[in-house]
Design an enzyme around this catalytic site. Structure first.
Site, mmCIF file in Angstrom:
data_model
loop_
_atom_site.group_PDB
_atom_site.id
_atom_site.type_symbol
_atom_site.label_atom_id
_atom_site.label_comp_id
_atom_site.label_asym_id
_atom_site.label_seq_id
_atom_site.Cartn_x
_atom_site.Cartn_y
_atom_site.Cartn_z
ATOM 1 N N TYR A 84 4.399 9.253 -11.594
ATOM 2 C CA TYR A 84 3.571 8.440 -10.696
ATOM 3 C C TYR A 84 2.702 7.469 -11.495
ATOM 4 O O TYR A 84 2.612 6.284 -11.156
ATOM 5 C CB TYR A 84 2.698 9.365 -9.850
ATOM 6 C CG TYR A 84 1.660 8.646 -9.011
ATOM 7 C CD1 TYR A 84 2.034 7.909 -7.896
ATOM 8 C CD2 TYR A 84 0.304 8.734 -9.319
ATOM 9 C CE1 TYR A 84 1.079 7.259 -7.113
ATOM 10 C CE2 TYR A 84 -0.652 8.089 -8.546
ATOM 11 C CZ TYR A 84 -0.259 7.357 -7.443
ATOM 12 O OH TYR A 84 -1.207 6.721 -6.683
ATOM 13 N N ALA A 124 3.272 6.285 -14.446
ATOM 14 C CA ALA A 124 4.139 5.268 -15.037
ATOM 15 C C ALA A 124 4.533 4.219 -13.992
ATOM 16 O O ALA A 124 4.569 3.015 -14.281
ATOM 17 C CB ALA A 124 5.382 5.918 -15.627
ATOM 18 N N SER A 132 -3.540 2.724 -8.678
ATOM 19 C CA SER A 132 -4.259 3.989 -8.805
ATOM 20 C C SER A 132 -4.901 4.121 -10.172
ATOM 21 O O SER A 132 -4.401 3.583 -11.171
ATOM 22 C CB SER A 132 -3.278 5.157 -8.590
ATOM 23 O OG SER A 132 -3.854 6.379 -8.982
ATOM 24 N N ASN A 191 0.801 -1.221 0.000
ATOM 25 C CA ASN A 191 0.000 0.000 0.000
ATOM 26 C C ASN A 191 0.838 1.277 0.000
ATOM 27 O O ASN A 191 0.375 2.317 -0.474
ATOM 28 C CB ASN A 191 -0.923 -0.011 1.225
ATOM 29 C CG ASN A 191 -1.631 1.307 1.425
ATOM 30 O OD1 ASN A 191 -2.508 1.678 0.663
ATOM 31 N ND2 ASN A 191 -1.244 2.024 2.470
#
Length: 259
Positions: free
Chosen positions: A165, A167, A152, A99
């Site tokens: 981010y 990628a 995400s 996470n």
């Protein structure tokens, strides 16, 4: 645990040892509390020991079992020790939830520094890659387990302000599918949750800003931001026997963002 109802056997996580990185706040905190309240032993891990310790104490005070363990997942050298300490304490690891992450907004691709790219890749991709390998190897020795990657919506809908981010999270998605194939033979399942916008400390700058909140929720079918506890049910599913035939898969939790 807090007079919680007896869980459905299909979704039962009682007795499982669950390691949650980035587990002291936001989505990680919600999952730490959720698993502990339902009888799992939860290892709360993040960079800051004090935050891990505070949550572990809260869990233990309400009748749960938790162990705080500071670790910077972006530092490859620390990861072996993290898994070793979990095994030393509990003798096994049943569930790993990758996470921990960071999502800084860069002003432009040209102005995105090498140091920032390295940090984003290290935390969002490289750390989970190494932990997946270590955890899966450990799980294989005790009959199997479940690895859950928290990805995400940016991995599928990248924007110029989240290029690095996006990628990194796209790489996490690829890791999910590839490692699911590699570890299926030893009964280790690997899946991912694709998260939309949730109300956490990380997103507070815009989800709690009334001047831009309308534009944030406009494309969301449910017309609101998600609560951290609303990711917990999907995590239970992927961690439990309910998902015994689910691996290499993605569950999207975004309130129904318009295509």
């Amino acid at each position: 645990m807090n007079d919680a109802p007896t869980p459905d056997p299909l979704f039962d996580v009682a007795g499982k040892v669950v390691l949650i990185t980035g587990g002291s706040r936001g989505l990680g905190r919600a999952m730490s509390l959720g698993f502990a309240d339902r009888g799992a032993s939860v290892v709360v891990s993040s960079r800051k020991y004090d935050a891990c310790h505070a949550l572990a104490e809260e869990i233990n005070a309400r009748g749960g079992e938790s162990f705080p363990r500071a670790c910077h997942v972006g530092d490859w050298r620390q990861l072996d020790g993290l898994i070793d300490d979990v095994i030393e304490r509990y003798g096994r690891l049943d569930v790993l939830i990758n996470n921990a992450g960071m999502s800084p907004i860069a002003p432009s691709l040209l102005e995105t520094s090498e140091a920032l790219v390295d940090k984003i890749i290290d935390i969002n991709f490289k750390g989970p890659l190494r932990l997946t390998a270590l955890a899966a190897t450990t799980m294989a020795a005790t009959g199997g387990g479940s690895i859950i990657n928290i990805s995400s919506l940016a991995s599928r809908r990248p924007t110029p302000v989240t290029t690095a981010y996006s990628a990194a999270k796209a790489g996490l998605n690829a890791l999910t599918q590839a490692s699911a194939q590699e570890y299926a033979a030893v009964n280790v399942r690997v899946n991912a949750i694709i998260c939309g916008t949730f109300d956490t400390d990380t997103t507070a700058g815009f989800v709690r800003n009334p001047d831009i909140l309308t534009s944030v929720v406009e494309p969301i079918a449910l017309h609101r931001i998600g609560r951290p506890d609303e990711v917990v049910g999907a995590a239970f599913y992927l961690a439990s026997a309910a998902s015994s035939y689910t691996t290499g898969s993605f569950i999207t939790i975004d309130g129904g963002v318009a295509p």
